[in-house]
Design an enzyme around this catalytic site. Structure first.
Site, mmCIF file in Angstrom:
data_model
loop_
_atom_site.group_PDB
_atom_site.id
_atom_site.type_symbol
_atom_site.label_atom_id
_atom_site.label_comp_id
_atom_site.label_asym_id
_atom_site.label_seq_id
_atom_site.Cartn_x
_atom_site.Cartn_y
_atom_site.Cartn_z
ATOM 1 N N ARG A 82 0.860 -1.179 0.000
ATOM 2 C CA ARG A 82 0.000 0.000 0.000
ATOM 3 C C ARG A 82 0.898 1.232 0.000
ATOM 4 O O ARG A 82 1.715 1.418 0.904
ATOM 5 C CB ARG A 82 -0.901 -0.009 1.236
ATOM 6 C CG ARG A 82 -1.845 1.172 1.348
ATOM 7 C CD ARG A 82 -2.597 1.136 2.669
ATOM 8 N NE ARG A 82 -3.372 -0.091 2.802
ATOM 9 C CZ ARG A 82 -3.427 -0.824 3.924
ATOM 10 N NH1 ARG A 82 -2.748 -0.451 4.992
ATOM 11 N NH2 ARG A 82 -4.168 -1.917 3.970
ATOM 12 N N ARG A 152 -1.016 6.416 9.526
ATOM 13 C CA ARG A 152 -1.003 5.889 8.157
ATOM 14 C C ARG A 152 -1.285 6.980 7.124
ATOM 15 O O ARG A 152 -1.268 8.168 7.458
ATOM 16 C CB ARG A 152 -2.011 4.745 8.057
ATOM 17 C CG ARG A 152 -1.670 3.600 9.018
ATOM 18 C CD ARG A 152 -2.539 2.390 8.800
ATOM 19 N NE ARG A 152 -2.163 1.281 9.674
ATOM 20 C CZ ARG A 152 -2.702 0.073 9.593
ATOM 21 N NH1 ARG A 152 -3.638 -0.186 8.698
ATOM 22 N NH2 ARG A 152 -2.315 -0.880 10.414
ATOM 23 N N LYS A 216 -2.817 0.926 15.124
ATOM 24 C CA LYS A 216 -2.841 1.769 13.932
ATOM 25 C C LYS A 216 -3.551 3.087 14.226
ATOM 26 O O LYS A 216 -4.405 3.183 15.103
ATOM 27 C CB LYS A 216 -3.515 1.042 12.774
ATOM 28 C CG LYS A 216 -4.965 0.649 13.027
ATOM 29 C CD LYS A 216 -5.498 -0.199 11.883
ATOM 30 C CE LYS A 216 -6.917 -0.671 12.165
ATOM 31 N NZ LYS A 216 -7.438 -1.544 11.101
ATOM 32 N N LYS A 218 -5.172 6.693 12.143
ATOM 33 C CA LYS A 218 -5.571 7.222 10.840
ATOM 34 C C LYS A 218 -5.975 8.690 10.961
ATOM 35 O O LYS A 218 -6.663 9.072 11.904
ATOM 36 C CB LYS A 218 -6.732 6.402 10.275
ATOM 37 C CG LYS A 218 -6.376 4.941 10.036
ATOM 38 C CD LYS A 218 -7.558 4.126 9.528
ATOM 39 C CE LYS A 218 -7.171 2.667 9.310
ATOM 40 N NZ LYS A 218 -8.327 1.862 8.829
ATOM 41 N N CYS A 436 -14.627 -3.927 0.506
ATOM 42 C CA CYS A 436 -13.194 -4.123 0.726
ATOM 43 C C CYS A 436 -12.701 -5.221 -0.218
ATOM 44 O O CYS A 436 -13.475 -5.845 -0.937
ATOM 45 C CB CYS A 436 -12.932 -4.492 2.182
ATOM 46 S SG CYS A 436 -13.550 -6.136 2.638
ATOM 47 N N CYS A 442 -6.968 -11.391 1.161
ATOM 48 C CA CYS A 442 -6.888 -10.914 2.539
ATOM 49 C C CYS A 442 -6.935 -12.080 3.523
ATOM 50 O O CYS A 442 -7.893 -12.864 3.511
ATOM 51 C CB CYS A 442 -8.013 -9.925 2.836
ATOM 52 S SG CYS A 442 -7.965 -9.327 4.547
ATOM 53 N N CYS A 481 -14.945 -8.913 6.756
ATOM 54 C CA CYS A 481 -14.698 -9.188 8.165
ATOM 55 C C CYS A 481 -15.054 -7.931 8.941
ATOM 56 O O CYS A 481 -15.391 -6.904 8.336
ATOM 57 C CB CYS A 481 -13.234 -9.604 8.389
ATOM 58 S SG CYS A 481 -12.080 -8.218 8.480
ATOM 59 N N CYS A 485 -12.486 -2.084 6.711
ATOM 60 C CA CYS A 485 -11.833 -1.474 5.555
ATOM 61 C C CYS A 485 -12.825 -0.934 4.527
ATOM 62 O O CYS A 485 -12.545 0.050 3.858
ATOM 63 C CB CYS A 485 -10.896 -2.479 4.887
ATOM 64 S SG CYS A 485 -9.551 -3.024 5.974
#
Length: 572
Positions: A82, A152, A216, A218, A436, A442, A481, A485
């Site tokens: 990414r 990110r 993470k 964002k 996603c 994935c 899931c 995303c």
């Protein structure tokens, strides 16, 4: 981390990821040695996790995993990369380099536009990984900190009309991205053959800390009235406040996030909390203060509760805000008024205030590939060969050909139409749907998403038509899931994968992206989902008030209760 002991620090045995980061030599690990190991196509031990900080996830093709196992072969390991692309802006020259690498050095040959306003390569085998990084670097792109426990890729509203305001906001997105990047030289040393510099200076990471963040993180820059970045999906948001068309500061919203864990009610999606207004000169200090507060107070014991949203719930938003003010040396003023009226992309041509034109192309699932009868990838490359402006990737997986002079419009539109990048019969429902990646690449996927979306949208279109509202649409999203995303937890109808062919059905988000939907039915089949939606869309078509969107209708009609406070009523 700060040496000052805070009552807001979670005590207990640290998650193993904390050991991994501490022992990684500032994200170097033994990645270089793994690269030279040709006995496996993958990365081993801690390196499997550490490569994420360099923008990559190790994956394999799950469609052929079982067959390879029967042949006594390891899974077909490869990586997904990414890129770091603040604001989603790139040049046509960069696009052509990306196009060529995807064609020649990936298993699938495609470019994938993501909900993080950047692109991904899927299916890069180990011998090509270093070449990938060096190829991107030569064109001015990297993948530093696009995954892992760091800040990110920074999003920025793709507003092609308000050209000057977008230019200012975009510059801040880039500044924030650079300010919050890891300072370790690990990326340059491993992938770009950078000189190894021994240093005794501490700390190496003045903002992120040498153990990096608990989870993470964002960040977005948002230009009202367009919420195309879905700010409530993000830890830190700067809402642009303009006077006379010029940026004067930001409202700061903290603690949004959509991921959850099936069966664990201590996890839930959460909207961001409004802290207040700051002038432009305080932007980077406030960004660093929010990140360092989360760095020091975030939960390093339980990763499922490590995101900023849970820190705010645990310590109290007021305490978190006061700490940010203390660290940044500022006081938040009262938030300036703003309104969101839309969050989708404006397709087709629009004229900017600078007199240039901008063409937004719908890319289903963000997947740019030459499909039978629809050579999308070739078409984008042909446009890049003649376009003199820039390309803008949107947070809704679409592509804007930006800055087109009037005398070039016809040529670019002809290329787009010839390659099916423009199709006049694309429904409004298709434009308002998203998924996603999910299977087959994935490793977290429980159910189909990208591959199922076209069929699901077709069924949605059929239901709308059968109830006489074919020209209307509903914000519809699928995730394979519960990790969020595809941002289904900000949709009017959200499907969250539970198992093969099974999803949780969520209802009640709104079109502006400021309300979280609630679970209506759990673990039901595709046919059961569309049977329920047939009844509900039928009611909406007959009973709605003038202009009432589906998500607002199901709440007003009592079909589902609104989510007002996620920590308390998301599961009620």
């Amino acid at each position: 981390m700060s040496n000052e002991k805070s009552p807001f620090i979670v005590e207990g045995k640290l998650a193993d990821n904390e050991r991994l980061k501490r022992e990684s030599n500032n994200l170097r690990g033994t990645i270089e040695q793994d690269l030279k190991d040709d006995l496996t196509g993958g990365f081993t031990a801690d390196n499997f996790q550490l490569i994420r900080f360099h923008g990559m996830y190790q994956q394999d093709d799950r469609d052929i995993r079982a067959e390879r196992g029967k042949q006594k072969l390891e899974p077909l390991h490869n990586v997904m990369l990414r890129a770091r692309l603040p604001g989603g802006v790139m040049t046509p020259e960069q696009w052509l380099v990306i196009d060529k690498f995807a064609e020649e050095h990936t298993m699938y040959g495609s470019i994938r536009l993501t909900t993080r306003q950047t692109f991904q390569f899927h299916g890069v085998l180990k011998p090509h990984i270093k070449l990938m990084h060096q190829t991107l670097n030569k064109t001015g792109i990297d993948s530093i900190a696009t995954a892992g426990d760091v800040n990110r890729n920074v999003l920025c509203t793709s507003n092609p009309i308000q050209s000057q305001l977008h230019a200012e906001a975009y510059e801040w997105a880039k500044k924030i991205s650079e300010h919050l990047l890891p300072k370790t030289r690990a990326y340059a040393e491993i992938w770009l053959d950078g000189e190894k510099v021994e240093t005794t200076e501490k700390p190496v990471e003045p903002i992120l800390g040498d153990n990096y963040l608990p989870r993470k993180f964002k960040t977005t820059v948002v230009i009202p009235p367009q919420n195309d970045v879905d700010l409530h999906a993000n830890d830190l948001n700067f809402v642009a406040i303009a006077e006379d068309g010029k940026l004067v500061g930001f409202n700061v919203l903290v603690g949004g996030g959509l991921a959850m864990t099936h069966g664990d009610k201590s996890t839930y999606p959460r909207k961001a909390t409004d802290f207040g207004f700051i002038p432009l000169e305080n932007t980077l200090d406030v960004a660093a203060a929010v990140v360092t507060t989360q760095r020091d107070w975030g939960n390093r014991v339980n990763r499922k509760n490590a995101k900023t949203k849970y820190t705010l719930e645990r310590v109290g938003a007021d305490n978190f805000k006061a700490e940010v003010e203390k660290r940044a040396g500022v006081s938040f003023a009262e938030s300036r008024p703003y309104e969101f009226t839309t969050r989708g992309d404006s397709f087709g041509w629009v004229e900017g205030i600078d007199g240039n034109y901008h063409l937004t192309l719908f890319i289903e699932n963000g997947r740019i590939l030459d499909f039978p009868g629809r050579p999308l990838k070739t078409g984008c490359a042909e446009i890049a060969k003649i376009h003199k402006g820039d390309f803008r990737l949107t947070a809704n997986q679409n592509l804007i050909i930006a800055g087109v002079p009037a005398d070039q419009k016809a040529a670019i539109e002809k290329i787009a139409r010839d390659h099916k990048l423009i199709e006049d019969d694309t429904s409004n429902q298709k434009l308002d749907s998203m998924a996603c990646v999910s299977l087959p690449t994935c490793p977290l996927a429980m159910a189909e998403a990208e591959r199922y979306l076209p069929e699901a949208v077709g069924r949605m279109e059929g239901l709308l038509a059968s109830h006489g509202v074919a020209d209307d649409s509903i914000i519809f999203r699928i995730t394979g899931c519960p990790n969020g995303c595809g941002r289904a937890m900000l949709a009017e109808i959200g499907l969250v994968g539970k198992g093969p062919g099974k999803y949780n059905l969520h209802l009640g988000g709104n079109r502006e992206g400021t309300r979280i939907p609630k679970m209506y039915q759990e673990n039901i089949s595709e046919d059961e989902i569309f049977s329920e939606l047939d009844t509900l869309i039928g009611r909406w078509a007959k009973e709605r008030e003038s202009g009432e969107a589906f998500g607002d209708f199901v709440i007003r009609a009592g079909v589902i209760a609104p989510v007002v406070d996620s920590a308390r009523d998301f599961y009620e």
